[in-house]
Write a protein that holds these residues in place. Structure first.
Motif, PDB file in Angstrom:
ATOM      1  N   ARG A 252       8.043   2.185  -8.950  1.00  0.00           N
ATOM      2  CA  ARG A 252       8.214   2.883  -7.670  1.00  0.00           C
ATOM      3  C   ARG A 252       7.556   2.112  -6.522  1.00  0.00           C
ATOM      4  O   ARG A 252       8.100   2.053  -5.418  1.00  0.00           O
ATOM      5  CB  ARG A 252       7.660   4.307  -7.764  1.00  0.00           C
ATOM      6  N   SER A 253       6.387   1.510  -6.768  1.00  0.00           N
ATOM      7  CA  SER A 253       5.718   0.763  -5.695  1.00  0.00           C
ATOM      8  C   SER A 253       6.498  -0.507  -5.345  1.00  0.00           C
ATOM      9  O   SER A 253       6.579  -0.881  -4.173  1.00  0.00           O
ATOM     10  CB  SER A 253       4.272   0.430  -6.081  1.00  0.00           C
TER      11      SER A 253
ATOM     12  N   SER B  57      -4.220  -7.480  -9.550  1.00  0.00           N
ATOM     13  CA  SER B  57      -2.868  -7.444  -8.983  1.00  0.00           C
ATOM     14  C   SER B  57      -1.937  -6.560  -9.811  1.00  0.00           C
ATOM     15  O   SER B  57      -2.227  -6.226 -10.965  1.00  0.00           O
ATOM     16  CB  SER B  57      -2.294  -8.863  -8.932  1.00  0.00           C
ATOM     17  N   VAL B  58      -0.822  -6.206  -9.202  1.00  0.00           N
ATOM     18  CA  VAL B  58       0.229  -5.465  -9.902  1.00  0.00           C
ATOM     19  C   VAL B  58       0.697  -6.285 -11.099  1.00  0.00           C
ATOM     20  O   VAL B  58       0.940  -5.743 -12.181  1.00  0.00           O
ATOM     21  CB  VAL B  58       1.391  -5.133  -8.941  1.00  0.00           C
ATOM     22  N   ARG B  59       0.773  -7.596 -10.951  1.00  0.00           N
ATOM     23  CA  ARG B  59       1.175  -8.477 -12.051  1.00  0.00           C
ATOM     24  C   ARG B  59       0.208  -8.331 -13.237  1.00  0.00           C
ATOM     25  O   ARG B  59       0.633  -8.227 -14.387  1.00  0.00           O
ATOM     26  CB  ARG B  59       1.204  -9.930 -11.570  1.00  0.00           C
TER      27      ARG B  59
ATOM     28  N   ALA C 222       6.082  -3.129  -2.342  1.00  0.00           N
ATOM     29  CA  ALA C 222       4.941  -3.882  -2.887  1.00  0.00           C
ATOM     30  C   ALA C 222       5.455  -5.130  -3.590  1.00  0.00           C
ATOM     31  O   ALA C 222       6.634  -5.220  -3.945  1.00  0.00           O
ATOM     32  CB  ALA C 222       4.153  -3.008  -3.859  1.00  0.00           C
ATOM     33  N   THR C 223       4.569  -6.083  -3.790  1.00  0.00           N
ATOM     34  CA  THR C 223       4.928  -7.301  -4.521  1.00  0.00           C
ATOM     35  C   THR C 223       4.076  -7.377  -5.787  1.00  0.00           C
ATOM     36  O   THR C 223       3.131  -6.596  -5.961  1.00  0.00           O
ATOM     37  CB  THR C 223       4.664  -8.563  -3.671  1.00  0.00           C
TER      38      THR C 223
ATOM     39  N   ASP D 132       1.961  -9.492  -6.358  1.00  0.00           N
ATOM     40  CA  ASP D 132       0.618  -9.921  -5.967  1.00  0.00           C
ATOM     41  C   ASP D 132      -0.152  -8.855  -5.195  1.00  0.00           C
ATOM     42  O   ASP D 132      -1.313  -9.063  -4.838  1.00  0.00           O
ATOM     43  CB  ASP D 132       0.708 -11.209  -5.135  1.00  0.00           C
ATOM     44  N   SER D 133       0.472  -7.696  -4.945  1.00  0.00           N
ATOM     45  CA  SER D 133      -0.219  -6.580  -4.278  1.00  0.00           C
ATOM     46  C   SER D 133      -1.325  -6.066  -5.189  1.00  0.00           C
ATOM     47  O   SER D 133      -1.235  -6.180  -6.421  1.00  0.00           O
ATOM     48  CB  SER D 133       0.758  -5.439  -3.994  1.00  0.00           C
ATOM     49  N   PRO D 134      -2.371  -5.481  -4.618  1.00  0.00           N
ATOM     50  CA  PRO D 134      -3.424  -4.907  -5.466  1.00  0.00           C
ATOM     51  C   PRO D 134      -2.900  -3.695  -6.241  1.00  0.00           C
ATOM     52  O   PRO D 134      -2.061  -2.949  -5.739  1.00  0.00           O
ATOM     53  CB  PRO D 134      -4.520  -4.508  -4.477  1.00  0.00           C
ATOM     54  N   VAL D 135      -3.397  -3.520  -7.445  1.00  0.00           N
ATOM     55  CA  VAL D 135      -2.925  -2.443  -8.303  1.00  0.00           C
ATOM     56  C   VAL D 135      -3.184  -1.074  -7.682  1.00  0.00           C
ATOM     57  O   VAL D 135      -2.423  -0.131  -7.920  1.00  0.00           O
ATOM     58  CB  VAL D 135      -3.542  -2.555  -9.719  1.00  0.00           C
ATOM     59  N   ASP D 136      -4.221  -0.957  -6.861  1.00  0.00           N
ATOM     60  CA  ASP D 136      -4.488   0.356  -6.280  1.00  0.00           C
ATOM     61  C   ASP D 136      -3.413   0.784  -5.291  1.00  0.00           C
ATOM     62  O   ASP D 136      -3.321   1.958  -4.936  1.00  0.00           O
ATOM     63  CB  ASP D 136      -5.891   0.447  -5.677  1.00  0.00           C
ATOM     64  N   SER D 137      -2.531  -0.146  -4.883  1.00  0.00           N
ATOM     65  CA  SER D 137      -1.404   0.237  -4.021  1.00  0.00           C
ATOM     66  C   SER D 137      -0.330   0.977  -4.818  1.00  0.00           C
ATOM     67  O   SER D 137       0.516   1.650  -4.239  1.00  0.00           O
ATOM     68  CB  SER D 137      -0.801  -0.997  -3.346  1.00  0.00           C
ATOM     69  N   ALA D 138      -0.378   0.875  -6.146  1.00  0.00           N
ATOM     70  CA  ALA D 138       0.609   1.524  -7.003  1.00  0.00           C
ATOM     71  C   ALA D 138       0.039   2.714  -7.772  1.00  0.00           C
ATOM     72  O   ALA D 138       0.782   3.458  -8.395  1.00  0.00           O
ATOM     73  CB  ALA D 138       1.167   0.513  -8.007  1.00  0.00           C
ATOM     74  N   MET D 139      -1.265   2.907  -7.716  1.00  0.00           N
ATOM     75  CA  MET D 139      -1.880   3.922  -8.588  1.00  0.00           C
ATOM     76  C   MET D 139      -1.675   5.348  -8.080  1.00  0.00           C
ATOM     77  O   MET D 139      -1.460   5.582  -6.895  1.00  0.00           O
ATOM     78  CB  MET D 139      -3.371   3.639  -8.770  1.00  0.00           C
ATOM     79  N   HIS D 140      -1.763   6.257  -9.019  1.00  0.00           N
ATOM     80  CA  HIS D 140      -1.711   7.703  -8.768  1.00  0.00           C
ATOM     81  C   HIS D 140      -3.155   8.150  -8.572  1.00  0.00           C
ATOM     82  O   HIS D 140      -3.957   8.097  -9.494  1.00  0.00           O
ATOM     83  CB  HIS D 140      -1.063   8.395  -9.969  1.00  0.00           C
ATOM     84  N   ARG D 141      -3.499   8.575  -7.364  1.00  0.00           N
ATOM     85  CA  ARG D 141      -4.899   8.842  -7.016  1.00  0.00           C
ATOM     86  C   ARG D 141      -5.451  10.172  -7.524  1.00  0.00           C
ATOM     87  O   ARG D 141      -6.624  10.278  -7.817  1.00  0.00           O
ATOM     88  CB  ARG D 141      -5.082   8.759  -5.506  1.00  0.00           C
ATOM     89  N   SER D 142      -4.632  11.170  -7.636  1.00  0.00           N
ATOM     90  CA  SER D 142      -5.147  12.482  -8.053  1.00  0.00           C
ATOM     91  C   SER D 142      -4.829  12.720  -9.530  1.00  0.00           C
ATOM     92  O   SER D 142      -3.949  13.505  -9.876  1.00  0.00           O
ATOM     93  CB  SER D 142      -4.575  13.599  -7.184  1.00  0.00           C
ATOM     94  N   CYS D 143      -5.550  12.016 -10.372  1.00  0.00           N
ATOM     95  CA  CYS D 143      -5.292  12.122 -11.810  1.00  0.00           C
ATOM     96  C   CYS D 143      -6.126  13.250 -12.420  1.00  0.00           C
ATOM     97  O   CYS D 143      -7.170  13.630 -11.905  1.00  0.00           O
ATOM     98  CB  CYS D 143      -5.583  10.798 -12.506  1.00  0.00           C
TER      99      CYS D 143
END
Length: 124
Positions: free
Chosen positions: A49-50, A11-13, A55-56, A58-69
């Protein structure tokens, strides 16, 4: 190295807690899937930003991640990737082989990006 890795199902938490535990270190997490393949990165700024985007905690962390690293290969051209990372202000650079992180380079501790083992100086 494990301190900077989080699973995509977390989770984001959990990500915030892991980032908080990195205080004094580079505050970046690398998000991996169930097969330990790199999916992206997440920082506290990405999470802020997410959350602002709906987002909350409890949202999954991949909802906040930067995909093109940015990532480096095992050896070839690594010095060019390090130079690009420095230009972008990136502190941690994952070395990826077959999609998996094999090493994390802390660019704050690496003096040069040239692929040298020794320097020979001669004078007359």
């Amino acid at each position: 190295m494990k301190r900077h890795i989080i699973g995509s199902g977390e989770s984001v938490r959990s990500a915030l807690s892991a980032i908080n535990a990195l205080s004094g270190d580079a505050m970046t997490l690398f998000v991996v899937d169930g097969g330990d393949r790199l999916l992206g990165t997440v920082t506290d700024g990405d999470i802020r930003r997410s959350l602002l985007g709906g987002a909350t905690l409890d949202s999954p962390v991949d909802s906040a991640m930067h995909r093109s690293c940015l990532k480096a290969g095992p050896k070839e051209g690594r010095h060019l990737t390090i130079a690009e990372a420095r230009r972008r202000g990136i502190d941690l650079l994952p070395v990826v082989e077959e999609g998996r992180i094999t090493e994390i380079l802390d660019l704050r501790k690496i003096r040069t990006s040239l692929p040298l083992d020794a320097v020979l100086m001669a004078g007359g």
